[in-house]
Design a protein around this motif. Sequence first.
Motif, mmCIF file in Angstrom:
data_model
loop_
_atom_site.group_PDB
_atom_site.id
_atom_site.type_symbol
_atom_site.label_atom_id
_atom_site.label_comp_id
_atom_site.label_asym_id
_atom_site.label_seq_id
_atom_site.Cartn_x
_atom_site.Cartn_y
_atom_site.Cartn_z
ATOM 1 N N ALA A 117 0.828 -1.203 0.000
ATOM 2 C CA ALA A 117 0.000 0.000 0.000
ATOM 3 C C ALA A 117 0.864 1.256 0.000
ATOM 4 O O ALA A 117 1.993 1.251 0.496
ATOM 5 N N GLY A 118 0.301 2.334 -0.547
ATOM 6 C CA GLY A 118 1.078 3.570 -0.688
ATOM 7 C C GLY A 118 0.841 4.616 0.364
ATOM 8 O O GLY A 118 1.520 5.647 0.387
ATOM 9 N N GLY A 119 -0.152 4.396 1.248
ATOM 10 C CA GLY A 119 -0.377 5.341 2.327
ATOM 11 C C GLY A 119 -1.197 6.549 1.925
ATOM 12 O O GLY A 119 -1.744 6.629 0.825
ATOM 13 N N ALA A 120 -1.272 7.519 2.847
ATOM 14 C CA ALA A 120 -2.058 8.730 2.633
ATOM 15 C C ALA A 120 -1.403 9.902 3.337
ATOM 16 O O ALA A 120 -0.912 9.771 4.459
ATOM 17 N N ASN A 121 -1.399 11.044 2.678
ATOM 18 C CA ASN A 121 -0.919 12.281 3.302
ATOM 19 C C ASN A 121 -1.951 12.752 4.320
ATOM 20 O O ASN A 121 -3.158 12.678 4.076
ATOM 21 N N ARG A 122 -1.485 13.256 5.476
ATOM 22 C CA ARG A 122 -2.389 13.715 6.528
ATOM 23 C C ARG A 122 -2.272 15.220 6.730
ATOM 24 O O ARG A 122 -2.292 15.712 7.846
ATOM 25 N N GLY A 123 -2.126 15.961 5.629
ATOM 26 C CA GLY A 123 -1.906 17.392 5.718
ATOM 27 C C GLY A 123 -0.443 17.711 5.522
ATOM 28 O O GLY A 123 0.437 16.899 5.837
ATOM 29 N N LYS A 124 -0.147 18.883 5.004
ATOM 30 C CA LYS A 124 1.227 19.222 4.623
ATOM 31 C C LYS A 124 2.206 19.089 5.776
ATOM 32 O O LYS A 124 3.338 18.641 5.610
ATOM 33 N N ALA A 125 1.770 19.467 6.974
ATOM 34 C CA ALA A 125 2.680 19.408 8.125
ATOM 35 C C ALA A 125 3.030 17.983 8.521
ATOM 36 O O ALA A 125 4.001 17.762 9.244
ATOM 37 N N SER A 126 2.254 16.997 8.054
ATOM 38 C CA SER A 126 2.548 15.606 8.405
ATOM 39 C C SER A 126 3.812 15.095 7.730
ATOM 40 O O SER A 126 4.415 14.130 8.177
ATOM 41 N N ASP A 127 4.196 15.736 6.615
ATOM 42 C CA ASP A 127 5.386 15.319 5.868
ATOM 43 C C ASP A 127 5.308 13.865 5.408
ATOM 44 O O ASP A 127 6.328 13.190 5.282
ATOM 45 N N ILE A 128 4.102 13.370 5.146
ATOM 46 C CA ILE A 128 3.943 11.992 4.688
ATOM 47 C C ILE A 128 3.783 11.982 3.173
ATOM 48 O O ILE A 128 2.903 12.638 2.623
#
Length: 290
Positions: free
Chosen positions: A174-185
């Motif tokens: 799986a490729g995951g998900a960004n949790r907002g810009k500050a998450s740096d994901i």
Amino acid sequence: MYDNIANGMEKKLFKLLHEMRNAGLYEFNSMPYTGYTITGLLNLKAFASEKIRKDARDVLDYMNYTYAIGSYQFKHYPPMRRRYDKASFSELTNDYHSVFMKSWMAYLPNLAPGHNVNGSDVHAIIGSCMPYRPADKVVELLSDKGDGYFIKIGHGDKTCPEIYSAGKKYVLSAGGANRGKASDIVARPIVLFLDDHTESLSQSFHLSGPGSDFMKWNNMGVYQNFACAAGPVSVPAEYKPMVENENWKIFSYQSNIFIAVYSSGHCGIICLLTGNDPKQLLKKNSRVKC
């Protein structure tokens, strides 16, 4: 001459290693920080006091076990934290963790991965020179997934897990998900790793979406032998469907293993199926569509 016990350094290192061992790394799978972290741990494992050496070994074993779960034959493409500018990196076998793994496995003739380290010679040399070697279970998992598994590796609050589904000769990552810009994901495509010599994303079955902005992706849609995302499936050019209809295409992989693909502009599905008759498999899936 420094006395790291008297000056408190050993106590701080012990606390940090204990946190890493129990909570994992904040900068998980990161480029280039994984390289720095493993190098530091290898130094501690080689040269620190016995107490610190043991904890450094534990953290290295944890990192390498999670790598083995989420990779196949040095193909490794999980979500990562930090460095949005690395989001377009499409190589599957040359992140720093893979380079260290290649350097360690080079000592085993039956697993020797070749010498392609994509300019990361220094990391390969460090891995080769230090006394640490991965545990036997890690070595086994790199190329043999047993009867398969479905595993989620958490990374704490307000982040995303790594999710993997494996069969004996494949891994869905799986490729995951960004949790907002500050998450740096950095969210990445979902990728199917097969028993082949593929080294780049373009040569692999993969899917992601919607669109091309990874900040809007939620690519955690992996379950047992199944993956889905809000975008089409990319199929390697060399794969031609054995059978197909208006919804599905069935590709042959290995004896009794087939890759079923549904792909439209807003929905992609990959299923790993077992059976002997692809036409029968197609018939079973013919009514399923997005």
